[in-house]
Design an enzyme around this catalytic site. Structure first.
Site, PDB file in Angstrom:
ATOM      1  N   ASP A 181      26.810 -64.358  18.324  1.00  0.00           N
ATOM      2  CA  ASP A 181      27.140 -63.161  18.529  1.00  0.00           C
ATOM      3  C   ASP A 181      26.177 -62.986  19.379  1.00  0.00           C
ATOM      4  O   ASP A 181      24.277 -62.295  19.209  1.00  0.00           O
ATOM      5  CB  ASP A 181      26.759 -62.170  17.824  1.00  0.00           C
ATOM      6  CG  ASP A 181      27.366 -60.590  17.009  1.00  0.00           C
ATOM      7  OD1 ASP A 181      28.464 -60.296  18.140  1.00  0.00           O
ATOM      8  OD2 ASP A 181      26.443 -60.112  17.822  1.00  0.00           O
ATOM      9  N   TYR A 226      21.386 -56.460  23.938  1.00  0.00           N
ATOM     10  CA  TYR A 226      20.436 -56.868  23.531  1.00  0.00           C
ATOM     11  C   TYR A 226      19.597 -57.538  25.203  1.00  0.00           C
ATOM     12  O   TYR A 226      18.649 -58.596  24.399  1.00  0.00           O
ATOM     13  CB  TYR A 226      21.319 -58.026  23.065  1.00  0.00           C
ATOM     14  CG  TYR A 226      21.546 -58.093  21.469  1.00  0.00           C
ATOM     15  CD1 TYR A 226      21.303 -56.418  20.959  1.00  0.00           C
ATOM     16  CD2 TYR A 226      22.308 -58.472  21.128  1.00  0.00           C
ATOM     17  CE1 TYR A 226      22.295 -56.283  20.286  1.00  0.00           C
ATOM     18  CE2 TYR A 226      23.373 -58.393  19.850  1.00  0.00           C
ATOM     19  CZ  TYR A 226      23.398 -57.373  19.496  1.00  0.00           C
ATOM     20  OH  TYR A 226      23.753 -56.275  18.026  1.00  0.00           O
ATOM     21  N   LYS A 247      29.144 -57.158  23.771  1.00  0.00           N
ATOM     22  CA  LYS A 247      29.463 -55.745  22.694  1.00  0.00           C
ATOM     23  C   LYS A 247      29.060 -54.932  24.479  1.00  0.00           C
ATOM     24  O   LYS A 247      28.248 -55.072  25.144  1.00  0.00           O
ATOM     25  CB  LYS A 247      29.131 -55.226  21.555  1.00  0.00           C
ATOM     26  CG  LYS A 247      29.103 -56.231  20.232  1.00  0.00           C
ATOM     27  CD  LYS A 247      27.889 -55.881  19.731  1.00  0.00           C
ATOM     28  CE  LYS A 247      28.438 -56.183  18.558  1.00  0.00           C
ATOM     29  NZ  LYS A 247      26.740 -58.264  18.586  1.00  0.00           N
ATOM     30  N   HIS A 274      30.879 -51.508  20.928  1.00  0.00           N
ATOM     31  CA  HIS A 274      29.679 -50.982  20.081  1.00  0.00           C
ATOM     32  C   HIS A 274      28.779 -50.062  18.817  1.00  0.00           C
ATOM     33  O   HIS A 274      29.200 -50.273  18.084  1.00  0.00           O
ATOM     34  CB  HIS A 274      28.497 -51.880  20.737  1.00  0.00           C
ATOM     35  CG  HIS A 274      27.313 -52.543  20.286  1.00  0.00           C
ATOM     36  ND1 HIS A 274      26.445 -53.403  21.321  1.00  0.00           N
ATOM     37  CD2 HIS A 274      27.011 -52.583  19.049  1.00  0.00           C
ATOM     38  CE1 HIS A 274      25.187 -53.188  20.559  1.00  0.00           C
ATOM     39  NE2 HIS A 274      25.111 -53.616  19.392  1.00  0.00           N
TER      40      HIS A 274
HETATM   41  N1  LIG Z   1      26.998 -54.322  16.191  1.00  0.00           N
HETATM   42  C1  LIG Z   1      26.154 -53.961  15.539  1.00  0.00           C
HETATM   43  O1  LIG Z   1      25.352 -52.997  16.115  1.00  0.00           O
HETATM   44  C2  LIG Z   1      24.710 -53.960  15.371  1.00  0.00           C
HETATM   45  C3  LIG Z   1      23.557 -54.576  14.597  1.00  0.00           C
HETATM   46  C4  LIG Z   1      22.813 -55.360  14.685  1.00  0.00           C
HETATM   47  C5  LIG Z   1      23.214 -56.611  14.122  1.00  0.00           C
HETATM   48  N2  LIG Z   1      24.243 -57.231  14.478  1.00  0.00           N
HETATM   49  C6  LIG Z   1      24.159 -58.617  14.563  1.00  0.00           C
HETATM   50  O2  LIG Z   1      24.510 -59.135  13.932  1.00  0.00           O
HETATM   51  C7  LIG Z   1      22.957 -60.103  14.190  1.00  0.00           C
HETATM   52  C8  LIG Z   1      21.965 -60.560  12.246  1.00  0.00           C
HETATM   53  O3  LIG Z   1      21.741 -59.332  11.730  1.00  0.00           O
HETATM   54  P1  LIG Z   1      20.036 -58.807  12.005  1.00  0.00           P
HETATM   55  O4  LIG Z   1      19.816 -59.887  13.610  1.00  0.00           O
HETATM   56  O5  LIG Z   1      20.458 -56.914  12.589  1.00  0.00           O
HETATM   57  O6  LIG Z   1      19.627 -59.196  11.334  1.00  0.00           O
HETATM   58  P2  LIG Z   1      19.604 -60.249   9.661  1.00  0.00           P
HETATM   59  O7  LIG Z   1      20.676 -61.478  10.485  1.00  0.00           O
HETATM   60  O8  LIG Z   1      20.114 -59.700   8.394  1.00  0.00           O
HETATM   61  O9  LIG Z   1      18.204 -60.588   9.575  1.00  0.00           O
HETATM   62  C9  LIG Z   1      17.247 -61.050  10.570  1.00  0.00           C
HETATM   63  C10 LIG Z   1      15.525 -61.111   9.895  1.00  0.00           C
HETATM   64  O10 LIG Z   1      15.949 -62.506   8.951  1.00  0.00           O
HETATM   65  C11 LIG Z   1      15.153 -63.806   9.450  1.00  0.00           C
HETATM   66  N3  LIG Z   1      15.463 -64.538   8.707  1.00  0.00           N
HETATM   67  C12 LIG Z   1      16.926 -65.136   8.945  1.00  0.00           C
HETATM   68  N4  LIG Z   1      17.194 -66.568   8.132  1.00  0.00           N
HETATM   69  C13 LIG Z   1      16.030 -66.508   7.557  1.00  0.00           C
HETATM   70  C14 LIG Z   1      15.931 -67.315   5.970  1.00  0.00           C
HETATM   71  N5  LIG Z   1      16.393 -67.966   6.056  1.00  0.00           N
HETATM   72  N6  LIG Z   1      15.034 -66.719   5.608  1.00  0.00           N
HETATM   73  C15 LIG Z   1      14.123 -66.114   5.852  1.00  0.00           C
HETATM   74  N7  LIG Z   1      14.500 -64.869   7.160  1.00  0.00           N
HETATM   75  C16 LIG Z   1      15.550 -64.910   7.495  1.00  0.00           C
HETATM   76  C17 LIG Z   1      14.455 -63.537  11.094  1.00  0.00           C
HETATM   77  O11 LIG Z   1      13.301 -64.018  11.175  1.00  0.00           O
HETATM   78  P3  LIG Z   1      13.016 -65.022  11.778  1.00  0.00           P
HETATM   79  O12 LIG Z   1      14.029 -64.907  13.263  1.00  0.00           O
HETATM   80  O13 LIG Z   1      11.971 -64.822  12.164  1.00  0.00           O
HETATM   81  O14 LIG Z   1      13.838 -66.086  11.633  1.00  0.00           O
HETATM   82  C18 LIG Z   1      14.767 -62.380  11.240  1.00  0.00           C
HETATM   83  O15 LIG Z   1      14.000 -61.184  11.371  1.00  0.00           O
HETATM   84  C19 LIG Z   1      21.995 -59.451  14.867  1.00  0.00           C
HETATM   85  O16 LIG Z   1      21.557 -60.551  15.345  1.00  0.00           O
HETATM   86  C20 LIG Z   1      23.586 -59.192  15.686  1.00  0.00           C
HETATM   87  O17 LIG Z   1      23.790 -60.526  16.640  1.00  0.00           O
HETATM   88  C21 LIG Z   1      25.031 -56.595  14.807  1.00  0.00           C
END
Ligand SMILES: NC(=O)c1ccc[n+]([C@@H]2O[C@H](COP(=O)([O-])OP(=O)(O)OC[C@H]3O[C@@H](n4cnc5c(N)ncnc54)[C@H](OP(=O)(O)O)[C@@H]3O)[C@@H](O)[C@H]2O)c1
Length: 278
Positions: free
Chosen positions: A51, A56, A81, A114
């Site tokens: 994704d 990004y 997106k 988005h």
């Molecule tokens: N549509 C939208 O508006 C929107 C908005 C936000 C996000 N997104 C999508 O959703 C995806 C996921 O959301 P997100 O990136 O915001 O946050 P998330 O997946 O909830 O959390 C990512 C964070 O958690 C850490 N992490 C990951 N796995 C872990 C584990 N097993 N143990 C401990 N820490 C862990 C990562 O650090 P490290 O990388 O250092 O491991 C990073 O700091 C995004 O990457 C994006 O593709 C979409």
């Protein structure tokens, strides 16, 4: 309760397209080696779904990783997106072409609006319908749409959104939105499923992690799947990319699912889709 037993399991979208229940998110992953490594490690670990988003600014690296991974294109499921400033009919079509040229792909699996930019998102949706009808994208959907935004689109769209990607984690369980999506054949997908790392010390989740012999991240991601929500955790660390996907050998009991549901506080870490100003 949804039964999902492997990383290759898919949900069937309302147009018949199969979408993996699990994938890698690459928000805030740096363009270049960082995103190339993360995506390649994920594909190596069996992930099929990636994704990204135009905003990004790492679509080129995602495309490069896909090439280097050497997996047949049809085995993968790639999402990007259209960013807010590009919303509108012609500008969305142009933004799509730009994303595709950066990704270096012949077709896309899922293209999302988005954010629901006021006064723009309906025109944007018309452009997504056109891209879909032209066969350039296998499925189209939205992101950050509340029930009223979905109702607005459903009222006069020709093609129903297949996916709604929204902030979703144990502090923001989005019960009404999830029911609405299920009733209308729209697959919900969780962004920031780990609340960007903020939930990892939560005592109930820590207790459940000990009970199941899993990490807190794995408990949360399994909760997503058992609620019928596609999930796309982000990590740039190989061991966490592997760990996050290792959630297919256990099942949370109904009681424990309820315990996690009870953690809901309707609390966001991201912007409110009714109040954002970007
Ligand atoms: N549509 C939208 O508006 C929107 C908005 C936000 C996000 N997104 C999508 O959703 C995806 C996921 O959301 P997100 O990136 O915001 O946050 P998330 O997946 O909830 O959390 C990512 C964070 O958690 C850490 N992490 C990951 N796995 C872990 C584990 N097993 N143990 C401990 N820490 C862990 C990562 O650090 P490290 O990388 O250092 O491991 C990073 O700091 C995004 O990457 C994006 O593709 C979409």
């Amino acid at each position: 309760m949804t039964t999902i037993n492997s990383l290759q399991d898919t949900t069937v979208l309302n147009n018949g397209v199969k979408m993996p229940w699990f994938g890698l998110g690459v928000f805030k992953v740096e363009e270049g080696q960082e995103v190339i490594d993360s995506v390649k490690w994920a594909i190596e670990a069996g992930y099929k779904s990636i994704d990204t988003a135009a905003i990004y600014k790492n679509e080129e690296g995602v495309g490069q990783a896909i090439k280097e991974a050497g997996v047949p294109r049809e085995e993968l499921f790639i999402t990007t997106k259209v960013w807010n400033k590009d919303q509108g009919y012609e500008s969305t079509l142009a933004a799509f072409d730009e994303s595709m040229s950066k990704l270096g792909l012949e077709y896309l699996d899922l293209y999302l609006v988005h954010w629901p930019v006021k006064g723009k998102y309906k025109e944007t949706w018309l452009a997504l319908e056109k891209l879909y009808k032209d066969g350039k994208v296998k499925a189209i959907g939205v992101s950050n749409f509340q029930i009223h935004h979905l109702e607005d689109i459903l009222a006069d769209c020709e093609i129903k959104p297949m996916v709604n990607q929204v902030e979703y984690h144990p502090r923001l369980a989005q019960k009404e939105l999830l029911s609405f999506c299920k009733e209308n054949g729209i697959q919900m997908e969780a962004w920031s499923p780990l609340m960007q790392g903020e939930l990892l010390d939560e005592p109930t989740l820590v207790e459940l992690a000990e009970k199941y012999g899993k990490s807190v991240a794995q408990i949360i991601l399994r909760w997503d799947l058992q609620n019928g929500v596609v999930t796309i955790p982000k990590s740039i660390k190989q061991h966490r990319i592997v760990e996050n996907a290792d959630i297919f050998d256990f099942e949370l009991s109904v009681k424990d699912m309820e315990k996690i549901n009870d953690l809901n506080e309707d609390r966001r870490i991201g912007p409110d889709p009714d109040k954002f100003d970007f």
